[in-house]
Structure formats: structure tokens, C-alpha cells
Design an enzyme around this catalytic site. Structure first.
Site, PDB file in Angstrom:
ATOM      1  N   LYS A  35     -10.562 -32.388   1.123  1.00  0.00           N
ATOM      2  CA  LYS A  35     -11.868 -32.613   1.747  1.00  0.00           C
ATOM      3  C   LYS A  35     -13.005 -32.163   0.829  1.00  0.00           C
ATOM      4  O   LYS A  35     -14.002 -32.871   0.648  1.00  0.00           O
ATOM      5  CB  LYS A  35     -11.906 -31.811   3.051  1.00  0.00           C
ATOM      6  CG  LYS A  35     -12.938 -32.266   4.028  1.00  0.00           C
ATOM      7  CD  LYS A  35     -12.791 -31.374   5.242  1.00  0.00           C
ATOM      8  CE  LYS A  35     -13.390 -31.978   6.466  1.00  0.00           C
ATOM      9  NZ  LYS A  35     -13.295 -31.058   7.591  1.00  0.00           N
ATOM     10  N   PHE A 156     -26.314 -27.084  19.425  1.00  0.00           N
ATOM     11  CA  PHE A 156     -26.483 -28.034  20.528  1.00  0.00           C
ATOM     12  C   PHE A 156     -26.569 -29.450  19.966  1.00  0.00           C
ATOM     13  O   PHE A 156     -27.405 -30.246  20.371  1.00  0.00           O
ATOM     14  CB  PHE A 156     -27.748 -27.692  21.329  1.00  0.00           C
ATOM     15  CG  PHE A 156     -27.736 -26.301  21.916  1.00  0.00           C
ATOM     16  CD1 PHE A 156     -27.032 -26.043  23.086  1.00  0.00           C
ATOM     17  CD2 PHE A 156     -28.401 -25.256  21.296  1.00  0.00           C
ATOM     18  CE1 PHE A 156     -27.009 -24.764  23.635  1.00  0.00           C
ATOM     19  CE2 PHE A 156     -28.381 -23.967  21.832  1.00  0.00           C
ATOM     20  CZ  PHE A 156     -27.682 -23.719  23.008  1.00  0.00           C
ATOM     21  N   ASN A 215     -23.670 -26.703  28.397  1.00  0.00           N
ATOM     22  CA  ASN A 215     -22.722 -27.806  28.394  1.00  0.00           C
ATOM     23  C   ASN A 215     -22.093 -28.018  29.771  1.00  0.00           C
ATOM     24  O   ASN A 215     -21.887 -29.144  30.205  1.00  0.00           O
ATOM     25  CB  ASN A 215     -21.627 -27.572  27.341  1.00  0.00           C
ATOM     26  CG  ASN A 215     -22.067 -28.078  25.974  1.00  0.00           C
ATOM     27  OD1 ASN A 215     -23.155 -28.627  25.836  1.00  0.00           O
ATOM     28  ND2 ASN A 215     -21.229 -27.887  24.972  1.00  0.00           N
ATOM     29  N   LEU A 257     -27.322 -38.756  34.043  1.00  0.00           N
ATOM     30  CA  LEU A 257     -26.970 -39.256  35.377  1.00  0.00           C
ATOM     31  C   LEU A 257     -26.454 -40.693  35.271  1.00  0.00           C
ATOM     32  O   LEU A 257     -26.637 -41.489  36.181  1.00  0.00           O
ATOM     33  CB  LEU A 257     -28.179 -39.183  36.317  1.00  0.00           C
ATOM     34  CG  LEU A 257     -28.597 -37.768  36.759  1.00  0.00           C
ATOM     35  CD1 LEU A 257     -29.832 -37.828  37.642  1.00  0.00           C
ATOM     36  CD2 LEU A 257     -27.459 -37.058  37.519  1.00  0.00           C
ATOM     37  N   HIS A 258     -25.804 -41.006  34.147  1.00  0.00           N
ATOM     38  CA  HIS A 258     -25.208 -42.334  34.016  1.00  0.00           C
ATOM     39  C   HIS A 258     -23.763 -42.272  34.473  1.00  0.00           C
ATOM     40  O   HIS A 258     -22.951 -41.553  33.882  1.00  0.00           O
ATOM     41  CB  HIS A 258     -25.257 -42.815  32.566  1.00  0.00           C
ATOM     42  CG  HIS A 258     -26.648 -42.961  32.051  1.00  0.00           C
ATOM     43  ND1 HIS A 258     -27.489 -43.960  32.473  1.00  0.00           N
ATOM     44  CD2 HIS A 258     -27.363 -42.207  31.196  1.00  0.00           C
ATOM     45  CE1 HIS A 258     -28.661 -43.824  31.895  1.00  0.00           C
ATOM     46  NE2 HIS A 258     -28.618 -42.758  31.113  1.00  0.00           N
ATOM     47  N   ALA A 259     -23.480 -43.040  35.513  1.00  0.00           N
ATOM     48  CA  ALA A 259     -22.098 -43.077  36.004  1.00  0.00           C
ATOM     49  C   ALA A 259     -21.227 -43.816  34.994  1.00  0.00           C
ATOM     50  O   ALA A 259     -21.711 -44.680  34.263  1.00  0.00           O
ATOM     51  CB  ALA A 259     -22.070 -43.775  37.354  1.00  0.00           C
ATOM     52  N   GLY A 260     -19.970 -43.476  34.940  1.00  0.00           N
ATOM     53  CA  GLY A 260     -19.072 -44.126  33.992  1.00  0.00           C
ATOM     54  C   GLY A 260     -17.666 -43.597  34.117  1.00  0.00           C
ATOM     55  O   GLY A 260     -17.263 -43.106  35.182  1.00  0.00           O
ATOM     56  N   CYS A 267     -16.637 -31.526  22.872  1.00  0.00           N
ATOM     57  CA  CYS A 267     -17.301 -30.361  23.463  1.00  0.00           C
ATOM     58  C   CYS A 267     -17.109 -30.227  24.965  1.00  0.00           C
ATOM     59  O   CYS A 267     -16.544 -29.230  25.424  1.00  0.00           O
ATOM     60  CB  CYS A 267     -18.794 -30.405  23.165  1.00  0.00           C
ATOM     61  SG  CYS A 267     -19.164 -29.983  21.474  1.00  0.00           S
TER      62      CYS A 267
END
Ligand code: UDX
Length: 436
Positions: A35, A156, A215, A257-260, A267
Site C-alpha cells: 500500500k 465525522f 452516529n 429521513l430517507h426511507a430505504g 460506521c
């Protein structure tokens, strides 16, 4: 000021490169020789918009270095960030062995006053544990004449906008108790004064807890709206409008507040579980966050049932899946709902065709017996249903006439509510979203 960042994973690489962008001399360390070699050749091991440019600019300016030599990095730096992996263990608790090892190494090589900062997300009290381990290593190697302070400086950063989040954060949190360390870290973040970023100085456990609380709260918003979405489906409501109206209340806010299909990534799943786990060790039950975790797991199963309801018996059916990363603009598939849903569909006998703009290489390591396609239209061809699992921009503007003609059955299951239900029906699809 010289800074060392130990661990060149997602967080370490972004942190190190962005500090260099502030004009600071940064050495990034990793034990993975391959790496480091690739980084020294200018190759970026992760997909993160803007990062390659920052790395190139600062390497060329001679401010950003990559090495496997932890000793020289420690000895030449005043501030040392620990950004090594903190993977979850089977019971959800955090494996701190890499952090412990780095702490010991720092103590063994200490050659003067240093501020050692935990950047990896670590259970509350870990930074104090790091201090203990460093002090033990200092004593064992006869270096008592040197002193070190510790601090917690949680990140964050959102994947996909990590560089922007670092350069323009909502706030910087520093948990430190030694005035000298506080002054040094204030100085390090001074470039952000210009854009008036709030710098919150707290005790060490407070800073550690701020990260988990933030979180867990965001994860709570997601699980909350997903349960409301499930209810919306039963009562004939539209969760999209529910969330929009809720969000206009300034106390609630419209974000997250997005439904899915539920949250994924490196995280939220790990941090929520870890919070539940270490809180128990302190004799405090996190009942809300425990429920958030359970709702999130359930949501993935619900998505499979949703697909089955529209497609019919899954055995022998061909399902096309668009998007494999846990969210758009990243190649990260860690704990991705899309990957989980593909595997659950396979368990029910479905054959899978799929495509993701960036995450195919990573997905290939996790998925077996899947047909990886070149684009969304190849996925649609001959499929008995198309599942939109991750809302990449390129899936928002598909040529729907072409998609309908290519599909064996005109079925679209939109797990990210990208399309308008009425419009999709008008276009001749059997369509369902989440909570609409
Ligand atoms: C998150 C935090 O936002 C960041 O502050 C922290 O440091 C690391 O974890 P990240 O995992 O990169 O960042 O992604 P984020 O954009 O927060 O999304 C996390 C997950 O929640 C994704 O799977 C996303 O699809 C899902 N999500 C997000 C929803 O399902 N609904 C939403 O309304 C928002």
C-alpha cells in the site's frame, strides 16, 4: 509542526492528506508495504472524490510522505494520530488489538514530548487505555524522561465527501485534559478559524461519547423513518411526504429521513453495535439504539419480501440489481444493504445480474455466482425484475422505455425512492418504492 498519522485506511489517508493541505508536514504510516509503495507511486487505494488531487498536490509540495517506518515517523512528529482499524468482533464489541499495538510502539520509540490522538472510533475510555499502554511501554524501555499526552479527536467524515467534510466541518471535537496538548491541537486546527468552524474542547470521555452519540442518533433517524415507511405502506400513506413535512419542523430537520433498505457502511452498523456493547459493560442499557439495530436488520429482510411480492416466487427467477456500494459515490461495500439483499435473494433461488459504477471489484470479493454487467441496461436485459439498491446519479435518469423493453417483466423495485410511483405506473411498470 510535524504530524504522523498511523494507519492509511480511509480515515487516516483523508486526515493526513488534508492536514498537509493545511500546510502541515505530514507522515502517513502503514505496515502494509504494498500500500505504501502504491501511495508513493501516486496511486490512491480507495475511491474518494477529490482525494487524489489533494494527495498529488501535497506530495509534490513535499509536505506529505508515506512510509512503513513507524519509528522515524513517531520520533520526528509532535502530534501522532492513531487511525488504525477497530473492527467489530462477533459479539459486536470492538477489537482494540491494533490500537493497543500502536500505543505500545509509540511508547517504545518516544524521544520527547508528544500528543497522541485517537482518531479511530474507539469505545469510551479507550484513549485513557492508550495512555496507560504508552506509559507502560515508556517504563519498560527506560524512557521515563519523556512525557506524552493523549487526546481524542473523533472524525465525522462521510465517505464520498470526506475531503469536503474535513476542510469544512460542522464542528471539530477535541477531548483533552492537558493544557499543552489542547494548545497544540488548537494550533493544528487553526486554519479552520478562518471559516469560523466551532472547536469544541471537552474531557476525553465526552469527546469519545460525542462520536457514538452522533452516529447513533443519525442511525436512529434512519430506523425511525423506516418503521414509519413500513406503517405508511399498510395505511396507504406516503412516507416521502411524511418525512418532508416532519423535516420542516426545525427541531426535527429534514436530513437522514430517507426511507430505504436501512443503513450500511463502515460506521453506523459497527458504531451502534459497539455503543450497545460497551454501555452494558458500564451497567447501562441503550434500549433505543438496540432497537435501532434490530429494525435495521429487519429492514433488509422486508426488502426481499417486497421484491418477492412483486416478482412472485423467486426460485429460478432472474433479478437485476443496480448498485452494490452501501451508498452512492463510494466503492465501499462494507455492510452494504445491497450485498446483503443480493445474498438473501440467492438464498431464495434467484439468479442475480448486477452493476455498480465503482464497487464491482470490491463486490466480486463478497458475491459468488453473480453475473456482473457493464451497465444498467445489461442488467435489465431478460430480468424478471429490476431492483434499484443504491441511488447512484446515473440510475436516476435511466432511459425507461429501453429498460421496459429489455426486461422480461416490467417490474421495478426502487429501494431508494428515486422514481415517482404514479409516473412509473403511467410508463407501464409494476413498481414499488419504500413506504409510498
Ligand atoms: C457516517 C456519518 O455520516 C459520518 O459522520 C461518520 O463519521 C461515519 O458514518 P457514512 O457512513 O460515510 O458516514 O455515510 P452516510 O452518508 O452517513 O450514510 C450512512 C448510511 O445511511 C448509508 O447506508 C445511507 O444509505 C444510509 N442513509 C442515510 C439512509 O438510509 N437514509 C438517510 O436518510 C441517510
Amino acid at each position: 509542526m510535524n504530524v504522523a498519522v498511523i494507519g492509511t485506511g480511509y480515515v487516516g489517508l483523508v486526515t493526513g492528506s488534508c492536514f498537509a493541505e493545511f500546510g502541515i508536514n505530514v507522515t502517513c504510516v502503514d505496515k502494509d508495504e504494498d500500500k505504501i509503495k502504491r501511495l508513493n507511486e501516486g496511486e490512491i487505494p480507495i475511491y474518494e472524490p477529490g482525494l487524489e488531487e489533494v494527495v498529488r498536490r501535497n506530495r509534490n509540495a513535499g509536505r506529505l510522505h508515506f512510509t512503513t517506518d513507524v519509528r522515524s515517523a513517531v520520533q520526528s512528529s509532535l502530534v501522532i494520530f492513531i487511525a488504525v482499524p477497530t473492527p467489530p468482533q462477533p459479539d459486536g464489541s470492538t477489537d482494540l488489538s491494533y490500537v493497543d499495538q500502536v500505543a505500545k510502539t509509540i511508547g517504545e520509540h518516544l524521544n520527547g514530548y508528544k500528543v497522541v490522538v485517537t482518531k479511530s472510533t474507539v469505545p469510551v475510555k479507550t484513549t485513557h487505555r492508550v495512555k496507560r499502554i504508552i506509559d507502560e511501554a515508556i517504563a519498560a524501555s527506560g524512557r521515563e524522561r519523556f512525557r506524552c499526552s493523549v487526546a481524542s479527536n473523533p472524525e465525522f467524515l462521510r465517505e464520498g465527501s470526506a475531503v469536503e467534510d474535513f476542510m469544512r466541518p460542522d464542528r471539530v471535537v477535541v477531548g483533552a485534559e492537558d493544557p499543552e496538548a489542547i494548545a497544540i491541537l488548537r494550533d493544528l486546527y487553526k486554519p479552520l478559524n478562518l471559516i469560523e468552524v466551532p472547536l469544541i474542547i471537552t474531557s476525553i470521555p465526552t469527546a469519545e461519547l460525542i462520536k457514538y452519540a452522533s452516529n447513533a442518533f443519525l442511525a436512529t433517524k434512519i430506523s425511525f423513518i423506516n418503521e414509519i415507511a413500513n406503517l405508511s405502506e399498510e395505511v396507504g400513506a406516503d412516507v416521502h411526504q411524511v418525512a418532508k413535512a416532519m423535516g420542516l419542523d426545525g427541531r426535527i430537520g429534514r436530513k437522514f429521513l430517507h426511507a430505504g433498505p436501512g443503513y450500511g457502511g463502515s460506521c453506523f452498523p459497527k458504531d451502534t453495535l459497539s455503543l450497545v456493547q460497551f454501555s452494558r459493560e458500564f451497567g447501562v442499557e441503550q434500549r433505543i439504539v438496540s432497537a435501532v439495530v434490530a429494525v435495521n436488520e429487519d429492514q433488509r429482510n422486508r426488502m426481499v419480501l417486497k421484491i418477492e411480492r412483486l416478482v412472485g416466487e423467486l426460485e429460478g427467477k432472474q433479478i437485476g440489481v443496480l448498485g452494490l456500494s452501501y451508498k452512492p459515490n463510494t466503492d465501499d461495500v462494507r455492510d452494504s444493504p445491497a450485498i446483503d439483499i443480493v445474498q438473501k435473494l440467492q438464498d431464495r433461488g434467484a439468479k442475480i445480474k448486477c452493476f455498480d459504477p465503482e464497487a464491482m471489484d470490491n463486490a466480486k470479493r463478497l458475491l459468488k455466482d453473480v453475473q456482473f454487467c457493464e451497465n444498467a441496461y445489461d442488467v435489465a436485459e431478460g430480468s424478471d425484475g429490476l431492483v434499484l439498491a443504491t441511488e447512484w446519479n446515473e440510475f436516476r435518469k435511466l432511459d425507461l422505455d429501453r429498460v421496459r423493453e429489455l426486461l422480461a417483466e416490467p417490474v421495478i423495485v426502487d429501494l431508494r425512492n428515486v422514481y415517482e410511483p404514479a409516473e412509473m405506473e403511467r410508463q407501464g411498470f409494476r413498481y414499488t418504492g419504500v413506504g409510498r
